[in-house]
Design a protein around this motif. Structure first.
Motif, PDB file in Angstrom:
ATOM      1  N   GLY A 167       0.767  -1.231   0.000  1.00 44.51           N
ATOM      2  CA  GLY A 167       0.000   0.000   0.000  1.00 44.51           C
ATOM      3  C   GLY A 167       0.797   1.279   0.000  1.00 44.51           C
ATOM      4  O   GLY A 167       0.228   2.365   0.126  1.00 44.51           O
ATOM      5  N   LYS A 168       2.117   1.193  -0.159  1.00 42.19           N
ATOM      6  CA  LYS A 168       2.973   2.371  -0.144  1.00 42.19           C
ATOM      7  C   LYS A 168       3.717   2.518  -1.471  1.00 42.19           C
ATOM      8  O   LYS A 168       3.858   1.559  -2.227  1.00 42.19           O
ATOM      9  CB  LYS A 168       3.986   2.298   1.005  1.00 42.19           C
ATOM     10  N   ILE A 169       4.190   3.735  -1.742  1.00 46.60           N
ATOM     11  CA  ILE A 169       4.990   4.009  -2.934  1.00 46.60           C
ATOM     12  C   ILE A 169       6.458   4.089  -2.542  1.00 46.60           C
ATOM     13  O   ILE A 169       6.814   4.755  -1.562  1.00 46.60           O
ATOM     14  CB  ILE A 169       4.579   5.328  -3.610  1.00 46.60           C
ATOM     15  N   TYR A 170       7.307   3.432  -3.331  1.00 49.94           N
ATOM     16  CA  TYR A 170       8.744   3.463  -3.087  1.00 49.94           C
ATOM     17  C   TYR A 170       9.488   3.936  -4.334  1.00 49.94           C
ATOM     18  O   TYR A 170       9.137   3.559  -5.456  1.00 49.94           O
ATOM     19  CB  TYR A 170       9.251   2.066  -2.699  1.00 49.94           C
ATOM     20  N   LEU A 171      10.504   4.758  -4.120  1.00 48.71           N
ATOM     21  CA  LEU A 171      11.402   5.180  -5.183  1.00 48.71           C
ATOM     22  C   LEU A 171      12.761   4.560  -4.930  1.00 48.71           C
ATOM     23  O   LEU A 171      13.208   4.470  -3.782  1.00 48.71           O
ATOM     24  CB  LEU A 171      11.532   6.709  -5.221  1.00 48.71           C
ATOM     25  N   ILE A 180      13.516   4.506  -1.028  1.00 53.92           N
ATOM     26  CA  ILE A 180      12.885   5.377  -0.049  1.00 53.92           C
ATOM     27  C   ILE A 180      11.369   5.283  -0.182  1.00 53.92           C
ATOM     28  O   ILE A 180      10.838   5.171  -1.296  1.00 53.92           O
ATOM     29  CB  ILE A 180      13.342   6.846  -0.233  1.00 53.92           C
ATOM     30  N   GLN A 181      10.679   5.282   0.943  1.00 50.79           N
ATOM     31  CA  GLN A 181       9.213   5.280   0.947  1.00 50.79           C
ATOM     32  C   GLN A 181       8.719   6.722   0.923  1.00 50.79           C
ATOM     33  O   GLN A 181       9.154   7.556   1.710  1.00 50.79           O
ATOM     34  CB  GLN A 181       8.680   4.578   2.184  1.00 50.79           C
ATOM     35  N   ILE A 182       7.796   7.016  -0.007  1.00 52.30           N
ATOM     36  CA  ILE A 182       7.218   8.348  -0.097  1.00 52.30           C
ATOM     37  C   ILE A 182       6.181   8.512   1.022  1.00 52.30           C
ATOM     38  O   ILE A 182       5.276   7.679   1.152  1.00 52.30           O
ATOM     39  CB  ILE A 182       6.569   8.582  -1.469  1.00 52.30           C
ATOM     40  N   GLU A 185      -0.490   9.625   3.825  1.00 50.16           N
ATOM     41  CA  GLU A 185      -1.348   9.328   4.970  1.00 50.16           C
ATOM     42  C   GLU A 185      -1.596   7.825   5.086  1.00 50.16           C
ATOM     43  O   GLU A 185      -1.744   7.123   4.084  1.00 50.16           O
ATOM     44  CB  GLU A 185      -2.678  10.058   4.835  1.00 50.16           C
ATOM     45  N   ASP A 186      -1.669   7.347   6.331  1.00 51.83           N
ATOM     46  CA  ASP A 186      -1.846   5.912   6.572  1.00 51.83           C
ATOM     47  C   ASP A 186      -3.146   5.376   5.986  1.00 51.83           C
ATOM     48  O   ASP A 186      -3.220   4.208   5.585  1.00 51.83           O
ATOM     49  CB  ASP A 186      -1.802   5.626   8.080  1.00 51.83           C
ATOM     50  N   LYS A 187      -4.188   6.208   5.942  1.00 47.87           N
ATOM     51  CA  LYS A 187      -5.479   5.725   5.456  1.00 47.87           C
ATOM     52  C   LYS A 187      -5.507   5.521   3.941  1.00 47.87           C
ATOM     53  O   LYS A 187      -6.425   4.893   3.413  1.00 47.87           O
ATOM     54  CB  LYS A 187      -6.597   6.677   5.865  1.00 47.87           C
ATOM     55  N   ILE A 188      -4.488   6.033   3.242  1.00 47.83           N
ATOM     56  CA  ILE A 188      -4.417   5.866   1.787  1.00 47.83           C
ATOM     57  C   ILE A 188      -3.654   4.591   1.460  1.00 47.83           C
ATOM     58  O   ILE A 188      -2.525   4.389   1.937  1.00 47.83           O
ATOM     59  CB  ILE A 188      -3.737   7.074   1.125  1.00 47.83           C
ATOM     60  N   TYR A 189      -4.260   3.731   0.645  1.00 51.14           N
ATOM     61  CA  TYR A 189      -3.631   2.475   0.230  1.00 51.14           C
ATOM     62  C   TYR A 189      -3.365   2.539  -1.271  1.00 51.14           C
ATOM     63  O   TYR A 189      -4.304   2.634  -2.073  1.00 51.14           O
ATOM     64  CB  TYR A 189      -4.530   1.282   0.558  1.00 51.14           C
ATOM     65  N   ILE A 200       2.414   9.945 -14.920  1.00 50.38           N
ATOM     66  CA  ILE A 200       2.384   8.987 -13.818  1.00 50.38           C
ATOM     67  C   ILE A 200       0.941   8.813 -13.350  1.00 50.38           C
ATOM     68  O   ILE A 200       0.268   9.797 -13.018  1.00 50.38           O
ATOM     69  CB  ILE A 200       3.261   9.455 -12.648  1.00 50.38           C
ATOM     70  N   ASN A 201       0.472   7.589 -13.350  1.00 52.74           N
ATOM     71  CA  ASN A 201      -0.892   7.268 -12.928  1.00 52.74           C
ATOM     72  C   ASN A 201      -0.831   6.478 -11.618  1.00 52.74           C
ATOM     73  O   ASN A 201      -0.173   5.442 -11.543  1.00 52.74           O
ATOM     74  CB  ASN A 201      -1.607   6.446 -13.993  1.00 52.74           C
ATOM     75  N   ILE A 202      -1.525   6.981 -10.625  1.00 57.97           N
ATOM     76  CA  ILE A 202      -1.561   6.342  -9.317  1.00 57.97           C
ATOM     77  C   ILE A 202      -2.980   5.844  -9.053  1.00 57.97           C
ATOM     78  O   ILE A 202      -3.938   6.614  -9.143  1.00 57.97           O
ATOM     79  CB  ILE A 202      -1.147   7.323  -8.209  1.00 57.97           C
ATOM     80  N   PHE A 203      -3.116   4.564  -8.728  1.00 54.24           N
ATOM     81  CA  PHE A 203      -4.412   3.955  -8.420  1.00 54.24           C
ATOM     82  C   PHE A 203      -4.415   3.594  -6.930  1.00 54.24           C
ATOM     83  O   PHE A 203      -3.512   2.912  -6.451  1.00 54.24           O
ATOM     84  CB  PHE A 203      -4.633   2.705  -9.270  1.00 54.24           C
ATOM     85  N   ALA A 204      -5.429   4.075  -6.217  1.00 54.07           N
ATOM     86  CA  ALA A 204      -5.426   3.922  -4.768  1.00 54.07           C
ATOM     87  C   ALA A 204      -6.838   3.875  -4.216  1.00 54.07           C
ATOM     88  O   ALA A 204      -7.820   4.082  -4.932  1.00 54.07           O
ATOM     89  CB  ALA A 204      -4.634   5.059  -4.135  1.00 54.07           C
ATOM     90  N   ASN A 205      -6.931   3.601  -2.913  1.00 49.03           N
ATOM     91  CA  ASN A 205      -8.202   3.718  -2.212  1.00 49.03           C
ATOM     92  C   ASN A 205      -7.950   4.319  -0.838  1.00 49.03           C
ATOM     93  O   ASN A 205      -6.832   4.298  -0.318  1.00 49.03           O
ATOM     94  CB  ASN A 205      -8.934   2.373  -2.125  1.00 49.03           C
ATOM     95  N   SER A 206      -9.006   4.872  -0.261  1.00 52.07           N
ATOM     96  CA  SER A 206      -8.867   5.527   1.035  1.00 52.07           C
ATOM     97  C   SER A 206     -10.247   5.711   1.654  1.00 52.07           C
ATOM     98  O   SER A 206     -11.251   5.811   0.952  1.00 52.07           O
ATOM     99  CB  SER A 206      -8.194   6.880   0.862  1.00 52.07           C
ATOM    100  N   THR A 207     -10.281   5.778   2.966  1.00 50.33           N
ATOM    101  CA  THR A 207     -11.503   6.215   3.624  1.00 50.33           C
ATOM    102  C   THR A 207     -11.539   7.746   3.557  1.00 50.33           C
ATOM    103  O   THR A 207     -10.510   8.391   3.365  1.00 50.33           O
ATOM    104  CB  THR A 207     -11.534   5.777   5.092  1.00 50.33           C
ATOM    105  N   ILE A 208     -12.719   8.285   3.688  1.00 49.21           N
ATOM    106  CA  ILE A 208     -12.868   9.729   3.597  1.00 49.21           C
ATOM    107  C   ILE A 208     -13.870  10.207   4.631  1.00 49.21           C
ATOM    108  O   ILE A 208     -14.864   9.530   4.896  1.00 49.21           O
ATOM    109  CB  ILE A 208     -13.308  10.163   2.180  1.00 49.21           C
TER     110      ILE A 208
END
Length: 210
Positions: A167-171, A180-182, A185-189, A200-208
């Motif tokens: 659930g995290k992004i790494y460069l 390195i981990q970017i 917020e913890d609630k974003i997966y 750059i396309n980022i696909f994610a989910n999160s509570t709101i």
């Protein structure tokens, strides 16, 4: 034509769409081409239920974070909607799915900005052993970062690899074998990340909750 659309969708759904539009404009410094679609009957909305909501927007500036395009979807929302002042609250912290598109210009502007340049510096220090971010490019499906250390500068830019894990992004950089981990917020997966047509396309989910 407008009357038929109102009848098919429901007056409350259209009113909710307008309220959400106002909320987005209020929360963002800049946002354009907003498209909101709520699938729910007036009866369901009165009961505080929304079957599905889709939001699409472009050219977004949210707290000096720039997104070229955003698409958001959420299902089975529980809401409180006050007709008197047209305020909307989510009651069940719904899970949303979203994808964000970032161009080279957007990423460069953010990472060189006063508010977010600390992330650019962190990336350079952790994976390139340099102190200052000079430039960032996306070319032929690759992310390139140009950094400097006093008089020593990376002229062509170092290739940076992007990956996701748990659930995290790494460069990372193969030359220095560092990753390195970017910070997000913890609630974003983060589900996945790709580069297509130099975007750059980022696909994610999160509570709101708001």
């Amino acid at each position: 034509m407008i009357e038929k659309r109102i009848q098919d969708k429901g007056v409350l759904a259209i009113l909710l769409e307008k309220c959400i539009r106002i909320l987005l404009i209020k929360e963002c410094k800049k946002i354009s081409n907003i498209k909101i679609d709520i699938i729910s009957s007036s009866t369901q909305i009165i009961k505080g239920e929304i079957q599905k909501i889709t939001i699409i927007a472009e050219n977004i500036n949210y707290k000096d974070l720039l997104f070229d395009k955003l698409k958001l979807e959420a299902n089975n929302l529980k809401i409180m909607f006050k007709l008197t002042n047209k305020e909307l609250y989510f009651m069940n912290n719904p899970l949303i799915k979203f994808n964000i598109s970032l161009s080279q210009n957007s990423i460069r502007t953010v990472l060189l900005s006063d508010n977010w340049n600390w992330i650019g510096k962190m990336i350079c220090m952790k994976i390139l052993n340099k102190k200052k971010l000079e430039d960032i490019k996306i070319s032929n499906g690759k992310l390139l970062i140009k950094a400097s250390e006093e008089k020593t500068t990376i002229n062509q830019g170092e290739q940076i690899n992007i990956k996701t894990a748990k659930g995290k992004i790494y460069l990372g950089n193969k030359i220095y074998t560092k990753t390195i981990q970017i910070p997000i917020e913890d609630k974003i997966y983060i589900e996945s990340v790709n580069i297509e047509n130099d975007i750059i396309n980022i696909f994610a989910n999160s509570t709101i909750s708001f």
